[in-house]
Design a protein around this motif. Structure first.
Motif, short mmCIF file in Angstrom:
data_model
loop_
_atom_site.label_atom_id
_atom_site.label_comp_id
_atom_site.label_asym_id
_atom_site.label_seq_id
_atom_site.Cartn_x
_atom_site.Cartn_y
_atom_site.Cartn_z
N TYR A 99 0.86 -1.18 0.00
CA TYR A 99 0.00 0.00 0.00
C TYR A 99 0.89 1.23 0.00
N ALA A 100 0.55 2.19 -0.84
CA ALA A 100 1.28 3.46 -0.89
C ALA A 100 0.34 4.52 -1.42
N ALA A 101 0.09 5.55 -0.62
CA ALA A 101 -0.84 6.59 -1.04
C ALA A 101 -0.62 7.85 -0.22
N VAL A 102 -1.04 8.98 -0.78
CA VAL A 102 -1.04 10.26 -0.07
C VAL A 102 -2.51 10.55 0.25
N LEU A 103 -2.90 10.37 1.52
CA LEU A 103 -4.31 10.42 1.87
C LEU A 103 -4.81 11.83 2.14
N ASP A 104 -4.04 12.65 2.80
CA ASP A 104 -4.51 13.97 3.19
C ASP A 104 -3.83 15.10 2.43
N GLY A 105 -3.18 14.78 1.35
CA GLY A 105 -2.51 15.79 0.55
C GLY A 105 -1.09 16.07 0.97
N GLN A 106 -0.67 15.57 2.15
CA GLN A 106 0.70 15.87 2.59
C GLN A 106 1.33 14.76 3.43
N THR A 107 0.63 13.64 3.66
CA THR A 107 1.20 12.53 4.42
C THR A 107 1.25 11.29 3.54
N VAL A 108 2.46 10.78 3.32
CA VAL A 108 2.66 9.58 2.52
C VAL A 108 2.53 8.37 3.44
N ASN A 109 1.55 7.53 3.18
CA ASN A 109 1.30 6.33 3.98
C ASN A 109 1.83 5.11 3.25
N LEU A 110 2.68 4.32 3.94
CA LEU A 110 3.34 3.17 3.33
C LEU A 110 3.12 1.92 4.17
N HIS A 111 2.90 0.80 3.49
CA HIS A 111 2.83 -0.51 4.15
C HIS A 111 3.58 -1.48 3.25
N ALA A 112 4.67 -2.05 3.76
CA ALA A 112 5.54 -2.90 2.94
C ALA A 112 5.84 -4.20 3.66
N ALA A 129 1.18 22.71 -1.66
CA ALA A 129 2.17 21.87 -2.34
C ALA A 129 1.54 20.52 -2.69
N ARG A 130 2.01 19.90 -3.76
CA ARG A 130 1.41 18.66 -4.26
C ARG A 130 2.41 17.51 -4.18
N TYR A 131 1.90 16.35 -3.76
CA TYR A 131 2.73 15.15 -3.65
C TYR A 131 1.95 13.96 -4.22
N ARG A 132 2.65 13.13 -4.98
CA ARG A 132 2.03 11.91 -5.48
C ARG A 132 3.04 10.78 -5.49
N VAL A 133 2.52 9.56 -5.37
CA VAL A 133 3.36 8.37 -5.39
C VAL A 133 3.53 7.91 -6.83
N GLY A 134 4.76 7.66 -7.23
CA GLY A 134 5.05 7.16 -8.57
C GLY A 134 6.07 6.04 -8.52
N ARG A 135 6.55 5.65 -9.66
CA ARG A 135 7.58 4.59 -9.73
C ARG A 135 8.44 4.79 -10.97
N THR A 136 9.66 4.28 -10.87
CA THR A 136 10.59 4.36 -11.99
C THR A 136 10.33 3.20 -12.94
N ILE A 137 11.05 3.15 -14.04
CA ILE A 137 10.88 2.07 -15.01
C ILE A 137 11.27 0.72 -14.42
N THR A 138 12.10 0.74 -13.36
CA THR A 138 12.49 -0.52 -12.71
C THR A 138 11.53 -0.90 -11.59
N GLY A 139 10.49 -0.11 -11.35
CA GLY A 139 9.51 -0.43 -10.33
C GLY A 139 9.79 0.19 -8.98
N ALA A 140 10.89 0.94 -8.83
CA ALA A 140 11.23 1.55 -7.55
C ALA A 140 10.27 2.70 -7.25
N ALA A 141 9.76 2.73 -6.01
CA ALA A 141 8.81 3.77 -5.62
C ALA A 141 9.51 5.11 -5.46
#
Length: 314
Positions: free
Chosen positions: A44-57, A157-169
């Motif tokens: 799980y990886a998401a920005v829920l409130d516009g400024q907090t990145v939540n991660l579960h790995a 300010a804006r934040y979003r979760v993305g990934r590289t071509i190798t799949g790295a977050a």
């Protein structure tokens, strides 16, 4: 000219589509299978409130539980660490949870605009090791009356979760979009008061204009505190000229920069007109015709004030 612009945009869309397909194929068929055994998998990886990145790995199988884990955001030579929580899951695997607050203005990670790599730093005694975070499935927008916050409510300010071509977050950070955010609207029998903030840009000797069809009322914008302004307009100047409702938009103007509409931008609702509804009031400005005043927000989030003559006044 318009036809040429349309052709250019069509060519750009074709180029993007032609790049996305092989990029996705490379990621899913080549990079992800080879990296999944030595990287932490993000469930799980998401920005829920516009400024907090939540991660579960989940860490790779047979990885011992570390004494301490931090999330590392890296861009060039800049690195920022945030504490994470590592624990053993029901199946015996090691799970990691983290909530990373973004933005120095809110007491979070002082990131600037750009792409920030996400990694885990695991500590066991005096030893430590770094591990990439693998994002197999990007976040999927959900349906409903609310939507994911696309910007910080505080800074814009804006934040979003993305990934590289190798799949790295990675986290993509962007500066605020220039906008004028309404903080408060107050009505009285004397007039309407609007408090607002200016985001993403500096303003030069600003003032506001209340604009209706063929009419324009200029009013000063007073600075109350850092980033917060107030403007007021007397209701006797907004009296409708006919029996038809008059719709007033509010615009921030300045000496050298562009004008901007006042409205609500930093929210997570799909229908701001319904959710941020304000009550209407019957007003009778001194020496004027009685009228009904209704402030509201348009579907685009712009502030609009509708003034209508009361039926018995005709």
């Amino acid at each position: 000219m318009k036809q040429e612009d349309g052709l250019v945009q069509a060519m750009r869309r074709r180029v993007v589509r032609g790049f996305v397909v092989p990029r996705a194929w490379l990621m899913n068929r080549f990079f992800l299978p080879r990296r999944s055994k030595n990287t932490a998998l993000l469930r799980y990886a998401a920005v829920l409130d516009g400024q907090t990145v939540n991660l579960h790995a989940v860490l790779p199988s047979r990885t011992p539980r570390p004494d301490r884990v931090t999330v590392v955001l890296q861009r060039g030579r800049k690195r920022h660490h945030t504490e994470a929580n590592a624990y053993e899951g029901p199946a015996g695997d090691v799970l990691v949870d983290a909530a990373v607050l973004m933005g120095a203005e809110v007491g979070g990670v002082p990131v600037d605009a750009g792409m920030w790599k996400l990694r885990l730093r695991m500590h066991a005694g005096r030893r430590s090791r770094s591990m990439a975070l693998l994002l197999v499935e990007p976040p999927v927008p959900y349906e409903g009356p609310t939507k994911p916050m696309t910007a910080s409510r505080i800074t814009g300010a804006r934040y979003r979760v993305g990934r590289t071509i190798t799949g790295a977050a990675r986290i993509v950070s962007s500066d605020p979009v220039p906008a004028v955010e309404v903080s408060k609207v107050h009505m009285s029998h004397a007039g309407i008061t609007v408090d607002f903030r200016v985001l993403g840009t500096a303003v030069d000797s600003p003032w506001t204009e209340f604009v209706a069809a063929g009419r324009r009322i200029r009013e000063p914008a007073r600075l109350l505190e850092t980033g917060l302004f107030r403007t007021e307009v007397p209701l006797d100047r907004m009296e409708p000229r006919s029996t038809r409702p008059e719709h007033w938009d509010v615009v921030l103007c300045q000496e050298t920069g562009p004008s901007m509409r006042l409205g609500r931008r930093l929210h997570d609702v799909r229908n701001p007109r319904r959710v941020f509804a304000m009550r209407s009031m019957a007003m009778t400005p001194v020496g004027r015709t009685p009228m009904i005043v209704q402030p509201r927000y348009t579907p685009a989030g712009n502030l609009r004030v509708t003034c209508t003559r009361m039926p018995e006044a005709d």
